[in-house]
Structures are given as C-alpha cells and as structure tokens.
Design a protein around this motif. Structure first.
Motif, PDB file in Angstrom:
ATOM      1  N   ARG A 126      -4.444  12.017  -7.319  1.00 14.72           N
ATOM      2  CA  ARG A 126      -4.053  12.639  -6.055  1.00 14.72           C
ATOM      3  C   ARG A 126      -5.094  13.594  -5.473  1.00 14.72           C
ATOM      4  O   ARG A 126      -5.372  13.555  -4.274  1.00 14.72           O
ATOM      5  CB  ARG A 126      -2.705  13.353  -6.195  1.00 14.72           C
ATOM      6  N   PRO A 127      -5.700  14.470  -6.306  1.00 13.48           N
ATOM      7  CA  PRO A 127      -6.668  15.420  -5.735  1.00 13.48           C
ATOM      8  C   PRO A 127      -7.889  14.762  -5.088  1.00 13.48           C
ATOM      9  O   PRO A 127      -8.586  15.396  -4.296  1.00 13.48           O
ATOM     10  CB  PRO A 127      -7.100  16.259  -6.951  1.00 13.48           C
ATOM     11  N   MET A 128      -8.151  13.493  -5.421  1.00 17.06           N
ATOM     12  CA  MET A 128      -9.309  12.813  -4.839  1.00 17.06           C
ATOM     13  C   MET A 128      -9.061  12.415  -3.385  1.00 17.06           C
ATOM     14  O   MET A 128      -9.997  12.190  -2.626  1.00 17.06           O
ATOM     15  CB  MET A 128      -9.616  11.529  -5.632  1.00 17.06           C
ATOM     16  N   TYR A 129      -7.793  12.325  -3.003  1.00 14.46           N
ATOM     17  CA  TYR A 129      -7.435  11.777  -1.687  1.00 14.46           C
ATOM     18  C   TYR A 129      -7.248  12.872  -0.640  1.00 14.46           C
ATOM     19  O   TYR A 129      -6.965  14.018  -0.982  1.00 14.46           O
ATOM     20  CB  TYR A 129      -6.157  10.936  -1.817  1.00 14.46           C
ATOM     21  N   PRO A 130      -7.424  12.528   0.635  1.00 13.34           N
ATOM     22  CA  PRO A 130      -7.224  13.525   1.706  1.00 13.34           C
ATOM     23  C   PRO A 130      -5.750  13.920   1.770  1.00 13.34           C
ATOM     24  O   PRO A 130      -4.909  13.129   2.175  1.00 13.34           O
ATOM     25  CB  PRO A 130      -7.672  12.777   2.978  1.00 13.34           C
ATOM     26  N   GLN A 131      -5.459  15.153   1.347  1.00 14.60           N
ATOM     27  CA  GLN A 131      -4.070  15.606   1.186  1.00 14.60           C
ATOM     28  C   GLN A 131      -3.294  15.585   2.492  1.00 14.60           C
ATOM     29  O   GLN A 131      -2.089  15.389   2.507  1.00 14.60           O
ATOM     30  CB  GLN A 131      -4.050  17.025   0.597  1.00 14.60           C
ATOM     31  N   ASP A 132      -3.999  15.795   3.595  1.00 13.60           N
ATOM     32  CA  ASP A 132      -3.324  15.901   4.885  1.00 13.60           C
ATOM     33  C   ASP A 132      -3.407  14.599   5.689  1.00 13.60           C
ATOM     34  O   ASP A 132      -3.080  14.582   6.870  1.00 13.60           O
ATOM     35  CB  ASP A 132      -3.934  17.054   5.700  1.00 13.60           C
ATOM     36  N   ASP A 133      -3.878  13.533   5.062  1.00 13.55           N
ATOM     37  CA  ASP A 133      -4.008  12.282   5.812  1.00 13.55           C
ATOM     38  C   ASP A 133      -3.599  11.070   4.981  1.00 13.55           C
ATOM     39  O   ASP A 133      -4.308  10.067   4.936  1.00 13.55           O
ATOM     40  CB  ASP A 133      -5.440  12.118   6.339  1.00 13.55           C
ATOM     41  N   ARG A 134      -2.468  11.177   4.322  1.00  8.15           N
ATOM     42  CA  ARG A 134      -1.993  10.028   3.563  1.00  8.15           C
ATOM     43  C   ARG A 134      -1.743   8.843   4.496  1.00  8.15           C
ATOM     44  O   ARG A 134      -2.056   7.702   4.163  1.00  8.15           O
ATOM     45  CB  ARG A 134      -0.698  10.383   2.806  1.00  8.15           C
ATOM     46  N   GLU A 135      -1.230   9.127   5.662  1.00  6.53           N
ATOM     47  CA  GLU A 135      -0.944   8.060   6.624  1.00  6.53           C
ATOM     48  C   GLU A 135      -2.215   7.296   6.994  1.00  6.53           C
ATOM     49  O   GLU A 135      -2.233   6.060   7.035  1.00  6.53           O
ATOM     50  CB  GLU A 135      -0.331   8.683   7.888  1.00  6.53           C
ATOM     51  N   GLY A 136      -3.288   8.039   7.235  1.00  3.58           N
ATOM     52  CA  GLY A 136      -4.570   7.410   7.564  1.00  3.58           C
ATOM     53  C   GLY A 136      -5.098   6.600   6.398  1.00  3.58           C
ATOM     54  O   GLY A 136      -5.610   5.485   6.562  1.00  3.58           O
ATOM     55  N   ALA A 137      -4.966   7.158   5.185  1.00  2.00           N
ATOM     56  CA  ALA A 137      -5.439   6.452   3.987  1.00  2.00           C
ATOM     57  C   ALA A 137      -4.655   5.151   3.806  1.00  2.00           C
ATOM     58  O   ALA A 137      -5.224   4.115   3.458  1.00  2.00           O
ATOM     59  CB  ALA A 137      -5.306   7.352   2.761  1.00  2.00           C
ATOM     60  N   VAL A 190       0.836  -1.206   0.000  1.00  2.00           N
ATOM     61  CA  VAL A 190       0.000   0.000   0.000  1.00  2.00           C
ATOM     62  C   VAL A 190       0.876   1.263   0.000  1.00  2.00           C
ATOM     63  O   VAL A 190       0.539   2.260  -0.637  1.00  2.00           O
ATOM     64  CB  VAL A 190      -0.980  -0.037   1.196  1.00  2.00           C
ATOM     65  N   HIS A 191       2.012   1.203   0.680  1.00  2.00           N
ATOM     66  CA  HIS A 191       2.917   2.354   0.658  1.00  2.00           C
ATOM     67  C   HIS A 191       3.412   2.620  -0.767  1.00  2.00           C
ATOM     68  O   HIS A 191       3.421   3.758  -1.239  1.00  2.00           O
ATOM     69  CB  HIS A 191       4.097   2.132   1.602  1.00  2.00           C
ATOM     70  N   ARG A 192       3.762   1.571  -1.472  1.00  2.00           N
ATOM     71  CA  ARG A 192       4.195   1.712  -2.877  1.00  2.00           C
ATOM     72  C   ARG A 192       3.048   2.228  -3.735  1.00  2.00           C
ATOM     73  O   ARG A 192       3.227   3.078  -4.614  1.00  2.00           O
ATOM     74  CB  ARG A 192       4.672   0.356  -3.399  1.00  2.00           C
ATOM     75  N   PHE A 193       1.862   1.710  -3.488  1.00  2.00           N
ATOM     76  CA  PHE A 193       0.682   2.136  -4.245  1.00  2.00           C
ATOM     77  C   PHE A 193       0.444   3.643  -4.059  1.00  2.00           C
ATOM     78  O   PHE A 193       0.262   4.378  -5.035  1.00  2.00           O
ATOM     79  CB  PHE A 193      -0.537   1.328  -3.771  1.00  2.00           C
ATOM     80  N   TYR A 194       0.489   4.108  -2.813  1.00  2.00           N
ATOM     81  CA  TYR A 194       0.244   5.535  -2.574  1.00  2.00           C
ATOM     82  C   TYR A 194       1.368   6.414  -3.107  1.00  2.00           C
ATOM     83  O   TYR A 194       1.120   7.556  -3.481  1.00  2.00           O
ATOM     84  CB  TYR A 194      -0.043   5.808  -1.094  1.00  2.00           C
ATOM     85  N   ASP A 195       2.600   5.903  -3.167  1.00  2.00           N
ATOM     86  CA  ASP A 195       3.659   6.671  -3.830  1.00  2.00           C
ATOM     87  C   ASP A 195       3.258   6.978  -5.269  1.00  2.00           C
ATOM     88  O   ASP A 195       3.492   8.075  -5.776  1.00  2.00           O
ATOM     89  CB  ASP A 195       4.977   5.875  -3.836  1.00  2.00           C
ATOM     90  N   ARG A 196       2.654   6.000  -5.924  1.00  2.00           N
ATOM     91  CA  ARG A 196       2.239   6.190  -7.314  1.00  2.00           C
ATOM     92  C   ARG A 196       1.014   7.089  -7.412  1.00  2.00           C
ATOM     93  O   ARG A 196       0.944   7.971  -8.274  1.00  2.00           O
ATOM     94  CB  ARG A 196       1.972   4.832  -7.972  1.00  2.00           C
ATOM     95  N   VAL A 197       0.039   6.857  -6.525  1.00  2.00           N
ATOM     96  CA  VAL A 197      -1.167   7.696  -6.523  1.00  2.00           C
ATOM     97  C   VAL A 197      -0.787   9.167  -6.318  1.00  2.00           C
ATOM     98  O   VAL A 197      -1.321  10.058  -6.971  1.00  2.00           O
ATOM     99  CB  VAL A 197      -2.144   7.236  -5.414  1.00  2.00           C
ATOM    100  N   TRP A 198       0.158   9.417  -5.412  1.00  2.00           N
ATOM    101  CA  TRP A 198       0.550  10.789  -5.085  1.00  2.00           C
ATOM    102  C   TRP A 198       1.246  11.478  -6.258  1.00  2.00           C
ATOM    103  O   TRP A 198       1.377  12.691  -6.278  1.00  2.00           O
ATOM    104  CB  TRP A 198       1.402  10.804  -3.808  1.00  2.00           C
ATOM    105  N   GLN A 199       1.713  10.689  -7.230  1.00  2.00           N
ATOM    106  CA  GLN A 199       2.350  11.286  -8.418  1.00  2.00           C
ATOM    107  C   GLN A 199       1.410  11.340  -9.610  1.00  2.00           C
ATOM    108  O   GLN A 199       1.790  11.750 -10.702  1.00  2.00           O
ATOM    109  CB  GLN A 199       3.582  10.465  -8.801  1.00  2.00           C
TER     110      GLN A 199
END
Ligand code: HEM
Length: 128
Positions: free
Chosen positions: A34-45, A20-29
């Motif tokens: 990226r705009p769909m996700y809570p910008q200030d809570d990647r850790e929670g996501a 999931v960490h690798r997945f979110y690295d890609r989502v964040w790029q």
C-alpha cells in the motif's frame, strides 16, 4: 465489433474494471504494498491498470491514447520492486482472478502473463 480476443471473451471492459478493483482492495490491505501507491489517487491507479490490461488483452487502445507507450519497466523504476513485492503482486492478482468467473483456459493465459510481467518488473535485490 466483437472478435476473438481475450478482451471480448471475458465480456469486455466491465471484467477488467472489476478485476482491478478486487486487486486494489487486496493491495490496500497489504502493509508492504500500500505505501508504494498514490494514497490519494486509488481511482486513477485503478483506471491506469484496468485500461492497460484491457489494451494488452486486445481491447481498445484508450490506455496508450491517454498515457502513451506503456514502457512498464521504465514506469516502475521509482518503486523498489524486489522478489517479495513481485510475489505479493502476483498473489493479489491471482486471488482476484480466482474470484472472477472466467474459463480455465483464459485464467491460465492471464496468470502466465501476470507471472512473467511481474518477474520482469523486479528492479531491486533484497532476498536472493
Ligand atoms: C503503476 C507497483 C507490477 C502495471 C504502478 C504503481 C505502483 C506499481 C506503485 C503506481 C500506481 C499508479 O499511479 O498507477 C507495482 C508492483 C509490482 C507491479 C510493486 C510488482 C511486480 C505490475 C505488473 C503490471 C503493472 C505485472 C502489468 C501487468 C502497471 C500499470 C501502471 C502501474 C499499467 C500505471 C502506469 C502509468 O500509466 O503510469 N505499479 N507494479 N504493474 N503498474 Fe505496476
């Protein structure tokens, strides 16, 4: 106790946390996702997705203890998920899975699930 679930076969929670960490690295790029996700809570996501997947593949039920019944489609109604978003999600997850050291049969099982689950999350029509 160690049983014969996919959760156990891939080595437990550590696998899902890293996937999931690798997945979110890609989502964040990804400028669409990226705009769909809570910008200030990647850790929670990351926590929510990792523990959901761990539970789905036979691990501990921590996700439901904390978040209740998954009802994934319902939890996604607030996000406009069209075919393009679906394909991006699957692409990022596939790439993350490819980076993980996992037996081909398990890789295939997981990919099957991800493709089906992501298709089921489509709730918006743009490119048909
Ligand atoms: C949550 C987008 C597919 C599982 C979220 C969130 C977004 C999102 C923006 C909010 C992040 C958060 O705060 O947790 C998408 C998009 C998808 C998709 C664009 C494209 C198809 C999937 C799939 C799964 C999944 C296929 C499972 C296999 C989850 C889970 C949560 C979540 C478990 C957290 C739910 C909660 O407890 O609140 N998703 N998602 N998503 N997504 Fe997705």
């Amino acid at each position: 106790t160690v049983g014969h679930t996919i959760f156990d076969l891939v080595g437990g929670m550590e696998f899902f946390t890293l996937l999931v960490h690798r997945f979110y690295d890609r989502v964040w790029q990804d400028e669409v996702m990226r705009p769909m996700y809570p910008q200030d809570d990647r850790e929670g996501a990351e926590w929510r997705l990792a523990f959901f997947l761990a539970q789905y593949f036979g691990g501990p039920t921590t996700y439901s203890q904390e978040r209740g019944h998954p009802r994934l489609r319902m939890r996604h109604v607030g996000f406009e998920i069209d075919l393009d978003a679906r394909d991006r999600w699957v692409q990022h997850m596939t790439a993350s899975l490819d980076e993980s050291d996992v037996a081909p049969i398990i890789h295939g099982e997981m990919l099957d699930y991800f493709e089906r689950a992501a298709t089921a999350m489509i709730n918006h029509n743009t490119a048909f």
